[in-house]
Scaffold this active site. Structure first.
Site, PDB file in Angstrom:
ATOM      1  N   ASP A  60      13.364  18.973  31.944  1.00 52.91           N
ATOM      2  CA  ASP A  60      12.954  17.909  32.847  1.00 52.91           C
ATOM      3  C   ASP A  60      12.992  16.551  32.226  1.00 52.91           C
ATOM      4  OD1 ASP A  60      11.951  19.966  34.360  1.00 52.91           O
ATOM      5  OD2 ASP A  60       9.958  19.688  34.190  1.00 52.91           O
ATOM      6  N   HIS A 206      12.249  19.472  27.667  1.00 51.53           N
ATOM      7  CA  HIS A 206      12.460  18.147  27.981  1.00 51.53           C
ATOM      8  C   HIS A 206      13.542  17.591  27.218  1.00 51.53           C
ATOM      9  CE1 HIS A 206       8.246  19.057  29.271  1.00 51.53           C
ATOM     10  NE2 HIS A 206       8.649  17.934  30.342  1.00 51.53           N
TER      11      HIS A 206
END
Length: 253
Positions: A60, A206
């Site tokens: 993400d 991430h």
């Protein structure tokens, strides 16, 4: 003003407040799926439970020119592709990195335009956020995304409607590394992700610290090789969501 009018006005105010409460509750109801154990048990498709012989690897908050290329290099070394949930705002600042992701065979998905909780947005603003991000992804990368993951993993009824209108399927995750925190280390990220990792899992990591602790992406990158080794040692394949045999429209609250 007469007593009767005052009573009538009071009843009207209470009715208005009750109606507003019902609408707010309906708007926020899907957010219950942010509770991981509940999501996995009641909404496995939304949680990303897929092919039992496969682990879906997702990232993400990118693309970030400071960090995403390092993840590209690490994944290339392992000959692994993943799904990257992009923020439209970040893509406009690093379009070349977005195109590099596609050229390397990775799957592109929608994380919204800006990293803001969907519970704070109404229907129009929510749709504009998703549509703007999706349009940017299509224009920059030439790919049409299939998946949507809301910031913080918090859905709203408006977000679900907007995703449906845009042909997007919401997908959250089964396992995460808590890699965005200041106290994270490569060892803690690996231990958290693999604590109850099973075949069929969807892993959230991430590749950017744009909404995380500064330089936290380095802990994620440090944990990535050991994670990929662990998955393979368990006899599981690893790749993007497109290879994970998920339903096209995950059921939600």
């Amino acid at each position: 003003m007469s007593a009767a009018r005052l009573r009538a006005g009071g009843r009207g105010s209470r009715a208005t407040a009750a109606a507003a409460g019902v609408l707010a509750a309906a708007h926020a109801a899907p957010a219950i799926t942010s509770i991981g154990p509940l999501r996995r048990r009641l909404f496995p498709g939304l949680a990303g439970v897929g092919d039992p012989g496969h682990v879906a690897l997702t990232f993400d908050d990118g693309p970030d020119p400071r960090s995403t290329p390092a993840f590209l290099a690490a994944l290339r070394e392992y000959e692994v592709t993943a799904t990257f949930f992009l923020l439209g705002r970040m893509l406009t600042e690093a379009p070349d990195v977005g195109r590099e992701l596609v050229d390397a065979g990775h799957e592109i998905a929608v994380h919204g335009w800006a990293h803001r909780c969907m519970l704070l947005r109404g229907p129009a603003a929510t749709y504009d956020d998703l549509a703007r991000a999706m349009e940017t992804i299509v224009d920059v990368t030439g790919t049409v995304p299939r998946w949507y993951r809301p910031p913080y993993g918090v859905l709203s009824s408006s977000a679900l409607r907007a995703a449906r209108r845009l042909g997007l399927t919401p997908v959250l995750w089964t396992n995460w590394g808590r890699d965005w925190t200041r106290t994270a280390t490569p060892a803690s990220v690996l231990a958290t992700v693999t604590r109850d990792l099973e075949g069929g899992a969807t892993v959230l990591l991430h590749d950017s610290d744009c909404t995380s602790a500064p330089e936290s992406w380095r802990n994620t990158l440090g944990a990535l090789p050991a994670l990929l080794d662990e998955v393979r040692e368990r006899g599981l394949s690893v790749g993007p969501l497109r290879d994970h045999a998920l339903p096209s429209r995950a059921a939600t609250a």
